[in-house]
Design a protein around this motif. Structure first.
Motif, PDB file in Angstrom:
ATOM      1  N   SER A 181     -13.981  33.801   2.288  1.00  8.80           N
ATOM      2  CA  SER A 181     -14.007  33.630   3.744  1.00  8.80           C
ATOM      3  C   SER A 181     -12.682  33.135   4.299  1.00  8.80           C
ATOM      4  O   SER A 181     -12.494  33.111   5.517  1.00  8.80           O
ATOM      5  N   ARG A 182     -11.766  32.738   3.411  1.00 11.75           N
ATOM      6  CA  ARG A 182     -10.461  32.244   3.854  1.00 11.75           C
ATOM      7  C   ARG A 182      -9.407  33.335   3.689  1.00 11.75           C
ATOM      8  O   ARG A 182      -9.417  34.094   2.709  1.00 11.75           O
ATOM      9  N   ALA A 183      -8.482  33.372   4.600  1.00 15.77           N
ATOM     10  CA  ALA A 183      -7.417  34.381   4.546  1.00 15.77           C
ATOM     11  C   ALA A 183      -6.453  34.050   3.417  1.00 15.77           C
ATOM     12  O   ALA A 183      -6.192  32.874   3.134  1.00 15.77           O
ATOM     13  N   PRO A 184      -5.915  35.060   2.702  1.00 16.08           N
ATOM     14  CA  PRO A 184      -4.961  34.796   1.621  1.00 16.08           C
ATOM     15  C   PRO A 184      -3.691  34.140   2.155  1.00 16.08           C
ATOM     16  O   PRO A 184      -3.217  34.454   3.252  1.00 16.08           O
ATOM     17  N   LEU A 191     -19.978  30.806  -8.453  1.00 16.39           N
ATOM     18  CA  LEU A 191     -20.270  31.905  -7.534  1.00 16.39           C
ATOM     19  C   LEU A 191     -20.132  31.459  -6.082  1.00 16.39           C
ATOM     20  O   LEU A 191     -19.596  32.193  -5.231  1.00 16.39           O
ATOM     21  N   LEU A 192     -20.572  30.270  -5.789  1.00 17.84           N
ATOM     22  CA  LEU A 192     -20.469  29.757  -4.425  1.00 17.84           C
ATOM     23  C   LEU A 192     -19.014  29.509  -4.041  1.00 17.84           C
ATOM     24  O   LEU A 192     -18.611  29.766  -2.887  1.00 17.84           O
ATOM     25  N   ASP A 193     -18.205  29.034  -4.992  1.00 13.92           N
ATOM     26  CA  ASP A 193     -16.781  28.828  -4.709  1.00 13.92           C
ATOM     27  C   ASP A 193     -16.088  30.154  -4.391  1.00 13.92           C
ATOM     28  O   ASP A 193     -15.246  30.231  -3.481  1.00 13.92           O
ATOM     29  N   LEU A 210     -21.971  32.502   6.651  1.00 11.64           N
ATOM     30  CA  LEU A 210     -21.853  33.965   6.628  1.00 11.64           C
ATOM     31  C   LEU A 210     -22.093  34.594   8.002  1.00 11.64           C
ATOM     32  O   LEU A 210     -21.299  35.459   8.434  1.00 11.64           O
ATOM     33  N   PRO A 211     -23.116  34.222   8.756  1.00 15.43           N
ATOM     34  CA  PRO A 211     -23.255  34.803  10.106  1.00 15.43           C
ATOM     35  C   PRO A 211     -22.069  34.487  11.018  1.00 15.43           C
ATOM     36  O   PRO A 211     -21.659  35.336  11.831  1.00 15.43           O
ATOM     37  N   ALA A 212     -21.500  33.281  10.879  1.00 20.06           N
ATOM     38  CA  ALA A 212     -20.343  32.939  11.717  1.00 20.06           C
ATOM     39  C   ALA A 212     -19.133  33.799  11.359  1.00 20.06           C
ATOM     40  O   ALA A 212     -18.385  34.255  12.247  1.00 20.06           O
ATOM     41  N   LEU A 213     -18.905  34.046  10.057  1.00 16.33           N
ATOM     42  CA  LEU A 213     -17.791  34.894   9.636  1.00 16.33           C
ATOM     43  C   LEU A 213     -17.969  36.328  10.121  1.00 16.33           C
ATOM     44  O   LEU A 213     -17.008  36.974  10.579  1.00 16.33           O
ATOM     45  N   GLU A 214     -19.169  36.843  10.015  1.00 13.84           N
ATOM     46  CA  GLU A 214     -19.419  38.214  10.463  1.00 13.84           C
ATOM     47  C   GLU A 214     -19.224  38.340  11.970  1.00 13.84           C
ATOM     48  O   GLU A 214     -18.698  39.350  12.466  1.00 13.84           O
ATOM     49  N   MET A 215     -19.615  37.330  12.706  1.00 11.95           N
ATOM     50  CA  MET A 215     -19.414  37.370  14.157  1.00 11.95           C
ATOM     51  C   MET A 215     -17.924  37.306  14.500  1.00 11.95           C
ATOM     52  O   MET A 215     -17.444  38.009  15.408  1.00 11.95           O
ATOM     53  N   ARG A 274      -6.565  41.383  -3.559  1.00 14.60           N
ATOM     54  CA  ARG A 274      -7.692  42.101  -2.959  1.00 14.60           C
ATOM     55  C   ARG A 274      -8.870  41.143  -2.878  1.00 14.60           C
ATOM     56  O   ARG A 274      -9.418  40.736  -3.893  1.00 14.60           O
ATOM     57  N   THR A 275      -9.220  40.767  -1.704  1.00 15.44           N
ATOM     58  CA  THR A 275     -10.322  39.823  -1.509  1.00 15.44           C
ATOM     59  C   THR A 275     -11.594  40.575  -1.171  1.00 15.44           C
ATOM     60  O   THR A 275     -11.582  41.551  -0.410  1.00 15.44           O
ATOM     61  N   ALA A 276     -12.688  40.091  -1.754  1.00 15.90           N
ATOM     62  CA  ALA A 276     -13.992  40.684  -1.457  1.00 15.90           C
ATOM     63  C   ALA A 276     -14.524  40.108  -0.155  1.00 15.90           C
ATOM     64  O   ALA A 276     -14.184  38.993   0.256  1.00 15.90           O
TER      65      ALA A 276
END
Length: 296
Positions: free
Chosen positions: A163-166, A155-157, A284-289, A176-178
């Motif tokens: 968080s990485r671009a395809p 799940l963590l992987d 996660l906060p860094a990605l959202e920012m 389709r990335t979540a």
């Protein structure tokens, strides 16, 4: 019928009372000690007056120790013990000095239970501790199975991959990335389960280690009894001693392996707790920012 006047009572025949007052009764005289002879004082035994009361001449009270008031603890080599018990304790002290040093009283109690040795005692020896350990192994097995079924590493992987671009044109068009934020509820729940697993495993390991130590003492007792019996034991008793010792050794080894396995699971769980916390509080906060800045 003629009426006659009655005559008055005539007291002339009685003597007239005297005019002098009657004499008073004599009062008792007060005791008079003035003329009594003083009784001579009793002479002192020593011929002199007794001295003043002194506590210096009192006889010394023998000192008593507080230990004499308490019940004396039962000595290890009690005279009431069977001679075989005393011999077994001597062998245990000579052959296993380290274990004998911190389990002396427990070994003495176990030797008193099995000696003099009988076949019926050997066949049932350590049956209670063996059943107790089997019960303690069950929650450890369940904790290992629970950790495997949680599949937190996978799940963590997936959360990190989101968080990485395809890569490549094909991935951008058809993959389709979540969003990483979609993994937040699942990872939060998994982290709480991991923390609870670490806490439960600590208590389970402690109980299993104590059970293994208790079984090891029972096995040591059988080893000493086998040495004490020697060639005097018949074939059935010798076989029973060997089989019971082997069974106890296997149970102790199983407990040690389970403790080792549970220790590895606890280490992995603790590492995953740190990784999940890092993803939820830093990544996660860094990605959202970053996405918010791209959208603006």
């Amino acid at each position: 019928m003629s009426h006659q006047t009655p005559k008055a009572f005539d007291f002339d025949g009685e003597p007239a009372p005297s005019a002098d007052p009657p004499p008073r009764p004599a009062l008792p005289q007060a005791f008079d000690f003035g003329e009594a002879d003083a009784s001579p004082a009793l002479p002192h035994a020593g011929g002199s007056l007794p001295g003043a009361l002194s506590f210096d001449d009192l006889p010394a009270v023998p000192a008593t120790s507080s230990m004499t008031a308490k019940a004396v603890a039962r000595p290890l080599f009690d005279s009431e013990d069977h001679p075989a018990v005393r011999d077994a304790l001597a062998i245990a002290r000579a052959e296993h000095p380290a274990l004998f040093g911190h389990a002396e009283q427990r070994l003495a109690a176990l030797f008193r239970r099995i000696l003099p040795v009988k076949l019926s005692l050997v066949t049932e020896w350590a049956e209670g501790p063996l059943m107790e350990q089997a019960t303690l192994l069950q929650p450890v097995t369940e904790l290992v199975l629970t950790f495997t079924q949680m599949a937190v590493p996978a799940l963590l992987d997936e959360a990190l991959a989101s968080s990485r671009a395809p890569a490549g044109m094909f991935g951008k068009l058809f993959r389709r990335t979540a969003s990483p934020a979609e993994y937040k509820p699942a990872l939060t729940a998994s982290r709480a389960e991991l923390v609870q697993l670490v806490a439960d495993s600590e208590a389970a390991i402690r109980a299993l280690e104590e059970s293994a130590k208790n079984l090891a003492l029972h096995g040591l007792v059988l080893a000493v009894v086998s040495t004490l019996a020697g060639d005097a034991a018949d074939a059935s008793l010798a076989d029973a001693l060997l089989q019971r010792r082997t069974l106890i050794q296997q149970a102790v080894r199983q407990a040690e392996l389970s403790v080792l396995q549970m220790g590895q699971v606890r280490q992995q769980a603790a590492d995953l707790v740190g990784q999940v916390s890092s993803f939820l509080t830093v990544t996660l906060p860094a990605l959202e920012m970053a996405r918010a800045q791209e959208g603006s």
